[in-house]
Design a protein around this motif. Structure first.
Motif, mmCIF file in Angstrom:
data_model
loop_
_atom_site.group_PDB
_atom_site.id
_atom_site.type_symbol
_atom_site.label_atom_id
_atom_site.label_comp_id
_atom_site.label_asym_id
_atom_site.label_seq_id
_atom_site.Cartn_x
_atom_site.Cartn_y
_atom_site.Cartn_z
ATOM 1 N N ASP A 1 16.882 -11.736 -4.534
ATOM 2 C CA ASP A 1 16.172 -11.513 -3.275
ATOM 3 C C ASP A 1 15.882 -10.035 -3.058
ATOM 4 N N HIS B 1 21.491 -9.639 -4.334
ATOM 5 C CA HIS B 1 20.961 -8.298 -4.599
ATOM 6 C C HIS B 1 21.316 -7.968 -6.046
ATOM 7 N N TRP C 1 10.097 -9.495 -3.969
ATOM 8 C CA TRP C 1 11.490 -9.275 -3.606
ATOM 9 C C TRP C 1 11.609 -7.989 -2.800
ATOM 10 N N ASP C 2 12.714 -7.845 -2.144
ATOM 11 C CA ASP C 2 13.032 -6.647 -1.373
ATOM 12 C C ASP C 2 13.304 -5.512 -2.364
ATOM 13 N N GLU D 1 26.522 -11.557 1.443
ATOM 14 C CA GLU D 1 25.478 -11.258 0.450
ATOM 15 C C GLU D 1 26.189 -10.933 -0.862
ATOM 16 N N ARG E 1 13.096 -18.157 -4.154
ATOM 17 C CA ARG E 1 12.270 -17.054 -3.686
ATOM 18 C C ARG E 1 10.924 -17.049 -4.410
ATOM 19 N N GLU F 1 21.513 -20.550 2.364
ATOM 20 C CA GLU F 1 20.938 -19.907 1.178
ATOM 21 C C GLU F 1 21.825 -18.753 0.700
ATOM 22 N N ARG G 1 22.164 -15.224 -0.808
ATOM 23 C CA ARG G 1 21.326 -14.028 -0.909
ATOM 24 C C ARG G 1 21.884 -13.138 -1.999
#
Length: 591
Positions: free
Chosen positions: A329, A296, A83-84, A256, A79, A292, A294
């Motif tokens: 991410d 959090h 980021w989110d 995720e 990334r 990928e 992901r």
């Protein structure tokens, strides 16, 4: 370009600034000898043993990284860019859904890009998500119990609105996380629901599953245990989905991962990097390469203290930095007042602004894998990945044998006990709780947050002492002038305050008679604590103890070693003392 030329092109130091390992050891040893940590006869190379610390997992964390050609160059964070920024909103039973909706809208208006929604079957999603544009803001559900019902409620809501869901939306199924938290769930039924949600999610183009490793972290798990749990759960979900007819690649794309980010910066960076390496190996063995992972990352809830909660701002900032550098991410910074209950608007604003500061002003997100190439981080990543794989194999074997998480819970409890032991001895200090406590502080009042019930907070035993302050103060028998007693008086005051015990300070005293006069004026409490210099202890410490006992003191403590004074004392407090045991015993004598 040959290897030698390439190595020269990457050198960042001028030849005059390049030094050997032996030179670094000599310079470091000189500093440690000045502080008394090394003797003149000790070899310079001993600096590694003196400065290397061991994690709760037994991993050695060295003060400096050294080149190691054995480190694999695989599955690095990719990334680059922001980021989110994800905020947590709770619609659990007992929480005001309208207030939660207002908080969510303010967050979105303030730059949050997705919502993590804690829900149950009673949650009114129509109220909680009112005016939220679900096709623009991804929603990640967190419903350990009733995941299917909550997901159906979300789909009914978008059908009613005639809108779609953002592709990064996740229906949030995680039955194994619920089982680890010991929630009432039947494994077979839960895995059947997992498959149903996966099919539902695939049909509408969203994700279905969250491997929530904070289920282990919140119980007190170490970094390696959290890694092992996440991979074991991810593999279990992959198996369930492929057995139901999903291809490995499609199954992996529906998952995720969620990890905790703590204020231990480098272990957090290494944990997230190690997670990618481990999952990449799983996907390679499963025939799903190229999907990928992901991640959090959420700032650790157990590390938050409800006392002096403003220090949590610093903890959250370090955690967010580590999460961003580690390649997360999406990042959630829990508001600083989360440990006190449902956060208010100020706490939420500070939390989301942490990411804005790191991304927009510090440019932390501008580079992919900024820790890559650091020998220390690379080595810690490799060590953590190796240990995490072993932990994964152990958990998987236990699950296959009897679907029993008791052994894993026992291992978590053992690590948690080891951590609490270090906290009790203040080897793992918690600012505002075990160090520099403020007995006069007024805690922010917040509504009760059901999410805190899932958590074993670090230093919870100290919080319990602070929750019920001692009604009687300790008489701090300060010997000599202010200059003579300040150091130990400050130490004793802070130590006692960590247990909710206040002090009545004598102030400057010249002899035992003056000291006992001030003791009587303070109401002659049953516990007295001597605080003075070694010289003052030797001169009239014994006389002070005798006079205090004669005046009514039934429990006499000395700040320092017990043999610092030529008289019998009932207890002593010095660096390394088991603070929790000492404070508990002192409170018993005060009652």
């Amino acid at each position: 370009m040959n290897d030698a030329a390439r190595a020269d092109s990457l050198r960042l130091a001028q030849p005059a600034d390049a030094h050997s390992q032996a030179e670094w050891e000599a310079a470091t040893a000189a500093v440690l000898r000045k502080s008394g940590r090394l003797t003149a006869d000790d070899a310079d190379s001993l600096v590694w043993d003196k400065l290397t610390r061991t994690s709760l997992d037994g991993l050695r964390i060295a003060p400096l990284g050294l080149p190691d050609t054995s480190i694999a160059d695989a599955a690095r964070p990719t990334r680059s860019g922001a980021w989110d920024i994800r905020s947590l909103v709770s619609g659990l039973s007992g929480v005001d859904a309208k207030a939660a909706n207002e908080a969510a809208l303010v967050d979105l208006d303030g730059g949050v890009s997705s919502l993590w929604v804690a829900a149950d079957e009673t949650t009114d999603l129509a109220v909680l998500l009112d005016k939220v544009l679900l096709d623009l803001a991804p929603i990640v559900l967190d419903a350990p119990i009733g995941a299917v019902k909550v997901a159906q409620n979300l789909l009914a809501l978008i059908a009613e609105r005639g809108a779609g869901l953002h592709a990064a939306t996740n229906l949030g199924a995680d039955p194994m996380g619920a089982l680890l938290r010991d929630l009432p769930l039947a494994p077979d039924e839960a895995f059947a629901e997992l498959v149903d949600l996966a099919r539902l999610a695939q049909g509408i183009g969203v994700r279905a599953i969250v491997v929530d490793a904070t289920a282990a972290h919140d119980l007190g798990a170490s970094d390696v245990q959290e890694l092992g749990w996440s991979i074991a759960v991810g593999v279990a979900y992959l198996r369930a989905l492929t057995e139901a007819g999903f291809s490995p690649a499609v199954a992996a794309s529906l998952i995720e991962f969620r990890f905790a980010a703590t204020d231990e910066q480098f272990p957090t960076i290494a944990k997230l990097r190690a997670a990618r390496q481990l999952w990449a190996r799983v996907l390679e063995l499963s025939g799903a390469e190229g999907v990928e992972m992901r991640i959090h990352a959420v700032s650790s809830r157990p590390m938050l203290s409800k006392y002096d909660p403003y220090v949590n701002m610093l903890r959250g900032t370090v955690a967010a930095f580590a999460a961003g550098v580690g390649g997360a991410d999406a990042v959630t910074v829990l508001p600083f007042d989360s440990a006190n209950g449902v956060p208010d608007g100020f706490g939420r604003r500070i939390a989301r602004n942490v990411s804005h500061l790191l991304i927009d002003e510090s440019h932390v997100a501008a580079v992919a894998d900024p820790a890559g190439g650091s020998f220390a981080v690379e080595q810690l990543t490799a060590d953590m990945a190796a240990a995490g794989w072993e932990a994964f194999i152990q958990i998987e074997e236990e699950w296959e044998q009897g679907r029993d998480f008791s052994p894993f819970r026992d291992r978590i409890a053992a690590v948690s006990a080891e951590r609490e032991k270090a906290i009790a001895r203040r080897k793992r200090p918690i600012t505002g709780l075990t160090e520099f406590p403020n007995l006069a502080e007024t805690l922010p009042e917040r509504p009760v947050d059901p999410l805190n019930e899932r958590v074993v907070r670090y230093g919870a035993s100290f919080e319990a002492l602070r929750d019920t302050p001692a009604a009687t103060k300790v008489f701090l028998a300060t010997l000599g002038t202010v200059a003579q007693h300040t150091a130990r008086a400050t130490f004793a005051t802070n130590l006692l305050a960590a247990g909710g015990i206040g002090v009545e300070v004598a102030g400057a005293t010249a002899d035992a008679e003056e000291l006992t006069g001030k003791y009587r004026a303070a109401g002659a409490p049953p516990v007295a604590c001597l605080a003075g210099s070694d010289k003052t202890y030797a001169e009239w410490g014994a006389a002070a103890i005798a006079a205090l006992r004669e005046a009514g003191a039934t429990h006499v403590i000395i700040a320092g070693k017990p043999d610092a004074v030529d008289a019998e004392v009932d207890d002593a407090a010095s660096m390394g003392v088991d603070a929790l045991a000492f404070l508990t015993a002192t409170r018993e004598k005060l009652s």
